[in-house]
Design an enzyme around this catalytic site. Sequence first.
Site, PDB file in Angstrom:
ATOM      1  N   GLY A 249       0.828  -1.217   0.000  1.00  0.00           N
ATOM      2  CA  GLY A 249       0.000   0.000   0.000  1.00  0.00           C
ATOM      3  C   GLY A 249       0.856   1.258   0.000  1.00  0.00           C
ATOM      4  O   GLY A 249       2.086   1.192  -0.058  1.00  0.00           O
ATOM      5  N   GLN A 250       0.187   2.406   0.089  1.00  0.00           N
ATOM      6  CA  GLN A 250       0.896   3.690  -0.022  1.00  0.00           C
ATOM      7  C   GLN A 250       1.950   3.864   1.063  1.00  0.00           C
ATOM      8  O   GLN A 250       3.099   4.172   0.785  1.00  0.00           O
ATOM      9  CB  GLN A 250      -0.108   4.842   0.061  1.00  0.00           C
ATOM     10  CG  GLN A 250      -0.917   5.014  -1.203  1.00  0.00           C
ATOM     11  CD  GLN A 250      -1.940   6.136  -1.028  1.00  0.00           C
ATOM     12  OE1 GLN A 250      -2.884   6.010  -0.264  1.00  0.00           O
ATOM     13  NE2 GLN A 250      -1.746   7.222  -1.726  1.00  0.00           N
TER      14      GLN A 250
ATOM     15  N   ASP B 217       1.926  -9.092   1.861  1.00  0.00           N
ATOM     16  CA  ASP B 217       0.694  -8.528   1.298  1.00  0.00           C
ATOM     17  C   ASP B 217      -0.169  -9.702   0.856  1.00  0.00           C
ATOM     18  O   ASP B 217       0.352 -10.803   0.629  1.00  0.00           O
ATOM     19  CB  ASP B 217       1.021  -7.635   0.087  1.00  0.00           C
ATOM     20  CG  ASP B 217      -0.058  -6.595  -0.147  1.00  0.00           C
ATOM     21  OD1 ASP B 217       0.099  -5.457   0.319  1.00  0.00           O
ATOM     22  OD2 ASP B 217      -1.084  -6.933  -0.790  1.00  0.00           O
TER      23      ASP B 217
ATOM     24  N   TYR C  34     -14.941   3.460   8.141  1.00  0.00           N
ATOM     25  CA  TYR C  34     -13.496   3.516   8.376  1.00  0.00           C
ATOM     26  C   TYR C  34     -13.189   4.196   9.717  1.00  0.00           C
ATOM     27  O   TYR C  34     -12.422   3.673  10.537  1.00  0.00           O
ATOM     28  CB  TYR C  34     -12.874   4.291   7.224  1.00  0.00           C
ATOM     29  CG  TYR C  34     -11.399   4.563   7.313  1.00  0.00           C
ATOM     30  CD1 TYR C  34     -10.467   3.545   7.210  1.00  0.00           C
ATOM     31  CD2 TYR C  34     -10.928   5.872   7.448  1.00  0.00           C
ATOM     32  CE1 TYR C  34      -9.100   3.815   7.245  1.00  0.00           C
ATOM     33  CE2 TYR C  34      -9.578   6.153   7.487  1.00  0.00           C
ATOM     34  CZ  TYR C  34      -8.667   5.120   7.392  1.00  0.00           C
ATOM     35  OH  TYR C  34      -7.329   5.391   7.436  1.00  0.00           O
TER      36      TYR C  34
ATOM     37  N   LYS D  83     -11.489   2.759  13.150  1.00  0.00           N
ATOM     38  CA  LYS D  83     -10.289   3.330  13.777  1.00  0.00           C
ATOM     39  C   LYS D  83     -10.550   3.688  15.247  1.00  0.00           C
ATOM     40  O   LYS D  83      -9.700   3.493  16.115  1.00  0.00           O
ATOM     41  CB  LYS D  83      -9.804   4.557  12.996  1.00  0.00           C
ATOM     42  CG  LYS D  83      -9.260   4.232  11.605  1.00  0.00           C
ATOM     43  CD  LYS D  83      -8.047   3.318  11.664  1.00  0.00           C
ATOM     44  CE  LYS D  83      -7.441   3.041  10.312  1.00  0.00           C
ATOM     45  NZ  LYS D  83      -6.391   2.011  10.340  1.00  0.00           N
TER      46      LYS D  83
END
Length: 317
Positions: A11-12, A34, A142, A146
Amino acid sequence: MNKILVTGAAGQLGTELTQKLCEIHGSEAIIASDINQNSSAKFSFCQFMVLDVMDKNSLRNAIINEKITQVYHLAAILSATAEQKPLLAWKLNIDSLLILLDLAKELKLDRVFWPSSIAVFGKESPKINTAQDAVQTANTVYGISKMAGERWCDYYYSHHNVDVRSLRFPGLIGYKAKPGGGTTDYAVDIFHKALAGQVFRSFLEKETRLPMMYMPDATKATIDLMQAPSDNITVRSSYNLTAMSFTPEEIFLELKKHFPEFKIKYQPDYRQEIASNWPQTIDDQYARNDWNWQQEYDLPEMTKDIIKNLPYWIDKI
Ligand code: AKB
């Protein structure tokens, strides 16, 4: 040799953090993982394994067999994608964290890193200089994941002594990975469009201000936090963190200094509501006081650096 595992490494954040960890600890000490086998091409410089973080036995075996002592758990579904796939996002974001925290307790891992987000804040949270302990009323899947994840981190630290550390990341901007389904990812995509000479269609209104951070600062913050002495860590849920705040119009005007012909059109969609409920600026004094957090990049410096590097990376991501 004790090793460090990075989950969601393709991912980023993972792409850049894995490289940085290799520079610091040596490539032999790092395992990138991953769920996507095709990601292995990104990690020619270190060991790579395909790993499904929802599969507790595979994760346990990897930790035991590879003598892993630290895990950076980055596998997650980001805000915009999570609204499209709410149950999957909840399951991945929370179940995988719980699996890892429980293995950290069972196998006595030295340290765990887990990213939280400004998405824990919501409509009723203050928008300016949002404080560490400001009311959290996340209203995205999301954000709710979190919020709950932060409570689990605090719980495993206080009840089971698991040394888990966390940052509430703002929007992260880098050039070594494609935009990853986040609301703030417009600020990644805009560079690609500017470079390609295309019109940028912004899914956020021109005045939507959000906290942001350039990836080298995000990797530095992560490593600084993970290297800080345990006694310095006074926040065991997740630290507020920021580097800059800007609007789509401000980043567009910054890019226009380099690409005078660049054009933008505003076509807000469902992501506007997500962004409107997030803070505009963040108070991160706990990170600055506890482990000396200090960013290096502002908007002009980040823009120059991305424009310099993206042309080389664009075919590789
Ligand atoms: C997202 O936009 O979903 C993420 C975040 C702010 O956590 N970049």
